[in-house]
Write an enzyme that holds these catalytic residues in place. Structure first.
Site, PDB file in Angstrom:
ATOM      1  N   HIS A 351      96.368  67.483 148.145  1.00 12.38           N
ATOM      2  CA  HIS A 351      95.554  68.139 149.368  1.00 12.38           C
ATOM      3  C   HIS A 351      96.737  68.023 150.345  1.00 12.38           C
ATOM      4  O   HIS A 351      97.162  69.010 151.303  1.00 12.38           O
ATOM      5  CB  HIS A 351      94.477  67.566 149.828  1.00 12.38           C
ATOM      6  CG  HIS A 351      93.620  68.171 150.743  1.00 12.38           C
ATOM      7  ND1 HIS A 351      93.585  67.948 152.077  1.00 12.38           N
ATOM      8  CD2 HIS A 351      92.758  69.310 150.780  1.00 12.38           C
ATOM      9  CE1 HIS A 351      92.994  68.817 152.821  1.00 12.38           C
ATOM     10  NE2 HIS A 351      92.297  69.647 152.133  1.00 12.38           N
ATOM     11  N   CYS A 352      97.528  67.122 150.219  1.00 17.53           N
ATOM     12  CA  CYS A 352      98.736  66.661 151.510  1.00 17.53           C
ATOM     13  C   CYS A 352      99.908  68.039 151.244  1.00 17.53           C
ATOM     14  O   CYS A 352     100.349  68.079 152.240  1.00 17.53           O
ATOM     15  CB  CYS A 352      99.202  65.262 151.076  1.00 17.53           C
ATOM     16  SG  CYS A 352      97.924  64.049 151.394  1.00 17.53           S
TER      17      CYS A 352
END
Length: 360
Positions: A351-352
């Protein structure tokens, strides 16, 4: 006074809403990614390739790495030359918004490398702070520059007016001095188009972002939050996860609903090996890459693509139970798990390193 997104009729959609595509940034920083970034680059290629099966992917790449990235990535992935300080598209990229008649916009969050000169992870960060503006120019979206420092990984939204944050991060003095909870709530509502902020306390222990929400908990649909859960009383996340669950169950979303909490296991503890730590260049940056240091691993750090969930796996006994949870919560989406240890070594996860672009 500049018009805010809320005033202009813009809001941030949920991640499961339709995407026009996904943005990523190529890793190469040698004091964060081991062996000059080569293992991380292979992991980023795997993530980009998985997402590209479901939606368009744009990879932002420095001039010196352009040819290498173009050769390593599948032809379907668009490669665009752009200068950055590192490769965290979630945090330095814009948070895309939709406005009247499906107009595209985005929030350009001021970025200070997760703490500036008071515990930030690197200096300078000026190139990263330009990325959101450049993305919006490329995408043709209206830019809204926010007044307070925050990162995209510090927020989750349900698309129905609720935003989820962790106080440890968004109220940290190293982001905005003397910021109050009321100040931050006002800004989040104005720039996300939200009407309700749900506050959790601490993030995942050891998270060098000071507790980003996207490593701890996320909305999986309106009224339902998935929480990284720990059953080992000796693990510091045991207390964090119970505190977060209590806060969630005590909260209401923007529609007045009680929040249903789903649990996903914390990965079995993962630590830097001596070989991994030795592969990272030693510099004066604030990033710790020492043998034996525990990494802040989490299965919550996944990306929802059109028709799929692209999730990390770590080669541990918790991978299969985590997949089962995701399959149950996302019955209409393919669950694609990608080996993500090399991404985790850099301080984050799937997600980062991704940022979705919304479409009407």
């Amino acid at each position: 006074m500049s018009e805010t997104p809320r005033e202009a009729g813009f809001a941030m959609p949920a991640e499961w809403a339709p995407h026009a595509g996904c943005w990523m940034i190529w890793p190469e920083r040698p004091d964060n990614w081991r062996l000059g970034g080569k293992p991380a680059q292979a992991a980023f290629v795997a993530v980009a390739s998985a997402i590209a099966r479901f939606e368009p992917v744009t990879m932002l790449v420095s001039a010196r790495q352009y040819e290498n990235a173009r050769a390593m990535l599948p032809p379907a992935v668009r490669v665009v030359e752009m200068s950055t300080n590192d490769s965290w598209a979630r945090d330095v990229g814009c948070s895309f918004l939709l406005g009247p008649d499906g107009a595209l916009g985005g929030v350009d969050w001021p970025f200070n490398a997760w703490g500036g000169l008071k515990g930030g992870l690197y200096f300078p960060w000026d190139l990263d702070d330009q990325v959101a503006r450049k993305m919006l120019e490329l995408a043709g979206g209206r830019r809204f520059r926010a007044p307070l420092v925050i990162e995209g990984g510090a927020i989750h939204v349900d698309g129905e007016g609720t935003a989820l944050v962790a106080a440890q991060c968004v109220l940290n003095e190293n982001r905005n001095e003397n910021v109050t909870r009321q100040d931050m709530e006002r800004m989040l509502k104005d720039y996300l188009g939200a009407s309700q902020i749900v506050w959790l306390g601490q993030g995942v222990p050891g998270d060098e972002t000071d507790g980003h929400i996207d490593n701890l908990a996320c909305f999986v649909r309106p009224g339902v939050v998935l929480l990284s859960w720990c059953d080992d009383p000796a693990d510091p996340h045991y207390t964090v996860s119970r505190d977060a669950e209590a806060r969630l169950k005590d909260a209401r979303d923007a529609k007045g609903r009680m929040i249903q909490v789903e649990r996903i296991p914390m990965p079995a503890p993962l630590y830097y090996t001596a070989e991994e730590a030795a592969g990272v260049d030693a510099t004066a940056s604030g990033m710790n890459r020492r043998a034996g240091e525990r990494m802040a691993a989490s299965y919550v750090n996944f990306y929802i693509a059109n028709g799929a969930v692209i999730a990390p796996c770590f080669g541990t006994m918790t991978d299969a139970p985590a997949r089962a949870v995701l399959a149950r919560l996302f019955p209409g989406r393919e669950i694609v798990m990608v080996p993500a240890r090399e991404i985790l070594l850099g301080g984050g996860n799937i997600h980062c390193i991704t940022q979705q672009q919304a479409r009407a």
